[in-house]
Design a protein around this motif. Structure first.
Motif, PDB file in Angstrom:
ATOM      1  N   ALA A 113       0.403  -1.014  -0.233  1.00 46.40           N
ATOM      2  CA  ALA A 113      -0.346   0.096  -0.152  1.00 46.40           C
ATOM      3  C   ALA A 113       1.161   1.334   0.000  1.00 46.40           C
ATOM      4  CB  ALA A 113      -1.074  -0.007   1.225  1.00 46.40           C
ATOM      5  N   GLN A 114       2.181   1.727   0.932  1.00 46.28           N
ATOM      6  CA  GLN A 114       3.031   2.381   1.076  1.00 46.28           C
ATOM      7  C   GLN A 114       3.618   3.201  -0.266  1.00 46.28           C
ATOM      8  OE1 GLN A 114       5.322   1.272   4.065  1.00 46.28           O
ATOM      9  NE2 GLN A 114       4.257   2.549   5.270  1.00 46.28           N
ATOM     10  N   LEU A 115       4.105   1.638  -1.015  1.00 46.54           N
ATOM     11  CA  LEU A 115       4.092   2.119  -2.838  1.00 46.54           C
ATOM     12  C   LEU A 115       3.326   2.589  -3.463  1.00 46.54           C
ATOM     13  CD1 LEU A 115       6.154  -1.653  -3.264  1.00 46.54           C
ATOM     14  CD2 LEU A 115       7.057   0.266  -3.703  1.00 46.54           C
ATOM     15  N   VAL A 116       2.431   2.488  -3.274  1.00 40.28           N
ATOM     16  CA  VAL A 116       1.500   3.114  -4.233  1.00 40.28           C
ATOM     17  C   VAL A 116      -0.016   4.021  -4.348  1.00 40.28           C
ATOM     18  CG1 VAL A 116       2.012   1.059  -5.449  1.00 40.28           C
ATOM     19  CG2 VAL A 116      -0.777   1.179  -4.727  1.00 40.28           C
ATOM     20  N   VAL A 117       0.049   3.868  -2.832  1.00 40.84           N
ATOM     21  CA  VAL A 117      -1.451   5.053  -2.223  1.00 40.84           C
ATOM     22  C   VAL A 117      -0.852   6.354  -1.434  1.00 40.84           C
ATOM     23  CG1 VAL A 117      -3.525   5.051  -0.794  1.00 40.84           C
ATOM     24  CG2 VAL A 117      -2.714   3.149  -2.628  1.00 40.84           C
ATOM     25  N   GLY A 118      -1.250   7.043  -1.471  1.00 39.68           N
ATOM     26  CA  GLY A 118      -1.172   8.607  -0.772  1.00 39.68           C
ATOM     27  C   GLY A 118      -2.792   9.176  -0.301  1.00 39.68           C
ATOM     28  N   ALA A 119      -2.168  10.071   0.727  1.00 40.66           N
ATOM     29  CA  ALA A 119      -3.025  10.677   0.701  1.00 40.66           C
ATOM     30  C   ALA A 119      -4.494  11.154  -0.108  1.00 40.66           C
ATOM     31  CB  ALA A 119      -3.019  12.418   1.442  1.00 40.66           C
ATOM     32  N   GLY A 120      -5.645  10.819   0.091  1.00 36.45           N
ATOM     33  CA  GLY A 120      -6.190  11.576  -1.014  1.00 36.45           C
ATOM     34  C   GLY A 120      -6.845   9.996  -1.892  1.00 36.45           C
ATOM     35  N   ASP A 121      -6.233   9.724  -2.391  1.00 34.78           N
ATOM     36  CA  ASP A 121      -6.602   8.083  -3.112  1.00 34.78           C
ATOM     37  C   ASP A 121      -7.784   7.314  -2.961  1.00 34.78           C
ATOM     38  OD1 ASP A 121      -3.996   9.183  -4.274  1.00 34.78           O
ATOM     39  OD2 ASP A 121      -2.920   7.347  -3.780  1.00 34.78           O
ATOM     40  N   ARG A 122      -8.344   7.423  -3.918  1.00 36.97           N
ATOM     41  CA  ARG A 122      -9.680   6.084  -3.793  1.00 36.97           C
ATOM     42  C   ARG A 122      -8.947   4.831  -3.981  1.00 36.97           C
ATOM     43  NH1 ARG A 122     -13.566   3.541  -7.457  1.00 36.97           N
ATOM     44  NH2 ARG A 122     -15.311   3.251  -6.321  1.00 36.97           N
ATOM     45  N   VAL A 123     -10.448   3.869  -3.043  1.00 33.98           N
ATOM     46  CA  VAL A 123      -9.090   2.567  -2.816  1.00 33.98           C
ATOM     47  C   VAL A 123     -10.580   1.443  -2.825  1.00 33.98           C
ATOM     48  CG1 VAL A 123      -8.006   0.826  -1.304  1.00 33.98           C
ATOM     49  CG2 VAL A 123      -7.030   2.864  -2.128  1.00 33.98           C
ATOM     50  N   VAL A 124     -10.213   0.414  -3.672  1.00 30.56           N
ATOM     51  CA  VAL A 124     -11.747  -0.539  -3.712  1.00 30.56           C
ATOM     52  C   VAL A 124     -11.478  -1.941  -3.117  1.00 30.56           C
ATOM     53  CG1 VAL A 124     -13.219  -1.361  -4.659  1.00 30.56           C
ATOM     54  CG2 VAL A 124     -13.258   1.108  -5.208  1.00 30.56           C
ATOM     55  N   ALA A 125     -12.360  -2.648  -1.951  1.00 37.61           N
ATOM     56  CA  ALA A 125     -11.798  -3.902  -1.827  1.00 37.61           C
ATOM     57  C   ALA A 125     -12.943  -3.892  -1.444  1.00 37.61           C
ATOM     58  CB  ALA A 125     -11.523  -3.215   0.029  1.00 37.61           C
ATOM     59  N   VAL A 126     -12.539  -5.776  -1.769  1.00 34.78           N
ATOM     60  CA  VAL A 126     -14.003  -6.476  -1.692  1.00 34.78           C
ATOM     61  C   VAL A 126     -14.147  -7.229  -0.216  1.00 34.78           C
ATOM     62  CG1 VAL A 126     -15.112  -8.919  -2.942  1.00 34.78           C
ATOM     63  CG2 VAL A 126     -13.838  -7.649  -3.879  1.00 34.78           C
ATOM     64  N   THR A 127     -15.227  -6.778   0.340  1.00 31.93           N
ATOM     65  CA  THR A 127     -15.651  -7.539   1.656  1.00 31.93           C
ATOM     66  C   THR A 127     -16.774  -8.412   1.442  1.00 31.93           C
ATOM     67  OG1 THR A 127     -17.496  -5.044   1.893  1.00 31.93           O
ATOM     68  CG2 THR A 127     -15.223  -5.322   2.580  1.00 31.93           C
ATOM     69  N   PRO A 128     -16.900  -9.377   2.978  1.00 36.35           N
ATOM     70  CA  PRO A 128     -16.382  -9.291   4.412  1.00 36.35           C
ATOM     71  C   PRO A 128     -14.237  -8.943   3.864  1.00 36.35           C
ATOM     72  CG  PRO A 128     -18.754 -10.580   4.386  1.00 36.35           C
ATOM     73  CD  PRO A 128     -17.720 -10.676   3.261  1.00 36.35           C
ATOM     74  N   LEU A 129     -13.806  -8.608   5.242  1.00 36.39           N
ATOM     75  CA  LEU A 129     -12.555  -8.887   4.549  1.00 36.39           C
ATOM     76  C   LEU A 129     -12.028  -8.843   5.820  1.00 36.39           C
ATOM     77  CD1 LEU A 129     -10.599  -8.892   2.349  1.00 36.39           C
ATOM     78  CD2 LEU A 129     -10.963  -6.541   2.171  1.00 36.39           C
ATOM     79  N   TRP A 130     -10.357  -9.600   5.910  1.00 39.60           N
ATOM     80  CA  TRP A 130      -9.573  -9.141   7.400  1.00 39.60           C
ATOM     81  C   TRP A 130      -9.278  -7.524   7.066  1.00 39.60           C
ATOM     82  CZ3 TRP A 130      -4.744  -9.303   6.954  1.00 39.60           C
ATOM     83  CH2 TRP A 130      -3.102  -8.965   8.301  1.00 39.60           C
ATOM     84  N   PRO A 131      -9.415  -7.507   8.193  1.00 35.69           N
ATOM     85  CA  PRO A 131      -9.709  -5.420   8.796  1.00 35.69           C
ATOM     86  C   PRO A 131      -8.710  -5.293   8.130  1.00 35.69           C
ATOM     87  CG  PRO A 131     -10.139  -6.956  11.187  1.00 35.69           C
ATOM     88  CD  PRO A 131     -10.214  -7.336  10.106  1.00 35.69           C
ATOM     89  N   ASN A 132      -7.055  -5.574   8.367  1.00 36.81           N
ATOM     90  CA  ASN A 132      -5.976  -4.812   7.681  1.00 36.81           C
ATOM     91  C   ASN A 132      -6.232  -4.189   6.413  1.00 36.81           C
ATOM     92  OD1 ASN A 132      -5.659  -6.653  10.178  1.00 36.81           O
ATOM     93  ND2 ASN A 132      -3.652  -6.551  10.118  1.00 36.81           N
TER      94      ASN A 132
END
Length: 402
Positions: A113-132
């Motif tokens: 995540a640190q490699l590609v994501v910064g403040a204000g970016d939009r991320v999509v996750a498929v849930t239910p999901l391990w919260p980390n």
């Protein structure tokens, strides 16, 4: 002249993004078990078996030889080479230049995540999901939208059209875990192909958490040694980062060792991040990892057979209980099922600990989409599962009689 400000300073706080993180409800339930005698804990995602002897022996030998010094940020050369061969055998040609060793799978997720994501970016996750996976991008200031799996007669399934619609051009990253914790859902090869092609068109990164890939029981499990992977489809220098861990396939949860497969162009920058996070994984632990990868094939094969037997045994036992709705998942090491009282799953799981000595994980720990369900880790022998089933049956019977 300005008067000095003698007001009492505010209390010291962490920054807002950290304060807003979800606490672990699994830990909350486990904490409720402290002081309760003879609790059967099925709440954490680990086997009750110790790490195989040949892996422990390799670590002991490495310690005896003095393997206590810093290593290369990306891992010792023998382990990177062993992992490259291992991944190549499962998913096609992969060089050591595409592999980085990390201090656990969760560290690999943070680094990715640190490699590609910064403040204000939009991320999509498929849930239910391990919260980390949901909370890590939030630490970095990103906004996370979720797409929920559906539950029905076929168990947990993905509405592919709904996921693709959520992956808009302004999306920076898709976080996806298959086989999935907590549901055991496995993404099909066709679904992966559609998602990969869609993300290619829009320049969206994929971080695939595949730590359960070897714990796979699908219809084609007899002809493959792993669940479908994005590595089967993607070139190694695409916007795909696959995360894996030694914890599940070789029972090394406490060793904290994982790896990343990523584009070679990222490796220099990934090395910087490793340096500023952990510097490196311990040398003797990495040498134990070499033994796991090179000698652990037969062990993992037997482990998967044992897990499948435990899964089937527990599904059969729970299915016979009134009010319980459970389906056999295609992967991972959990049943994620509904039962009376699970509409408030955290309260139910705390009550199960206090009143029945049974430790399950609440569905709400995996996001609001998980409410109404509980998670049971079946990575143990059937006698232990039977004892847990007996306690659950007694508890539900007593509740029904109240």
């Amino acid at each position: 002249m300005t008067e000095p400000d003698f007001r009492k300073p505010s209390a010291p706080d962490a920054r807002d993004a950290v304060r807003a993180l979800r606490p672990s409800q699994i830990r909350e339930v486990a904490n409720a078990g402290f002081g309760v005698e003879n609790v059967l804990p099925f709440w954490f995602g680990e086997s009750d078996r110790v790490t195989p002897q040949f892996i422990r022996d390799a670590a002991s030998a490495a310690l005896a030889d003095g393997a206590t010094f810093y290593t290369h940020n990306l891992g010792i050369a023998p382990l990177r080479a062993a992992l490259a061969s291992y991944v190549s055998a499962l998913h096609g040609a992969t060089s050591a230049g595409h592999v980085a060793v990390t201090s656990a799978g969760v560290n690999a997720l943070m680094l990715a995540a640190q490699l590609v994501v910064g403040a204000g970016d939009r991320v999509v996750a498929v849930t239910p999901l391990w919260p980390n996976l949901v909370e890590i991008p939030k630490i970095l200031g990103a906004h996370v939208d979720t797409v929920a799996l559906d539950y029905g007669t076929q168990g947990w399934t993905l509405d592919l059209d709904r996921l693709l619609a959520a992956l808009t051009p302004d999306t920076k990253l898709l976080m996806i875990n298959s086989p999935n914790n907590p549901t055991g859902w496995v993404m099909t090869r066709e679904q992966q192909r559609s998602v990969l092609e869609h993300c290619r068109r829009h320049g969206i990164w994929i971080v695939a958490d595949e730590v359960y890939e070897r714990l796979y029981y699908g219809d084609d499990a007899g002809s493959t040694r792993a669940a479908p992977s994005f590595l089967d489809l993607a070139a190694r220098d695409e916007r795909v980062i696959c995360v894996n861990s030694f914890s599940k396939a070789w029972l090394m949860t406490g060793w904290r060792l994982g790896w990343i497969v990523a584009p070679a162009a990222l490796m220099d920058d990934l090395g910087k991040l490793v340096e500023y996070n952990t510097s490196c994984a311990p040398s003797f632990v990495q040498q134990a990892g070499v033994a796991a990868v090179e000698q652990g094939g037969r062990f993992t094969q037997q482990l998967v057979a044992d897990l499948k037997a435990s899964r089937d045994h527990l599904v059969q036992a729970l299915s016979a209980m009134p009010g319980v709705d459970v389906k056999a998942p295609a992967g991972a090491m959990y049943l994620f099922f509904s039962l009376p009282g699970a509409a408030k799953s955290l309260d139910l799981c705390k009550a199960l600990v206090r009143e029945a000595g049974l430790g399950l994980a609440p569905g709400s720990a995996f996001g609001p989409e998980g409410e109404g369900f509980v998670r049971w880790c079946y990575a143990c022998d059937t006698a232990r599962l039977d004892a847990g089933v007996e306690r659950l049956q007694r508890y539900l019977g007593e509740c029904g009689a109240r």
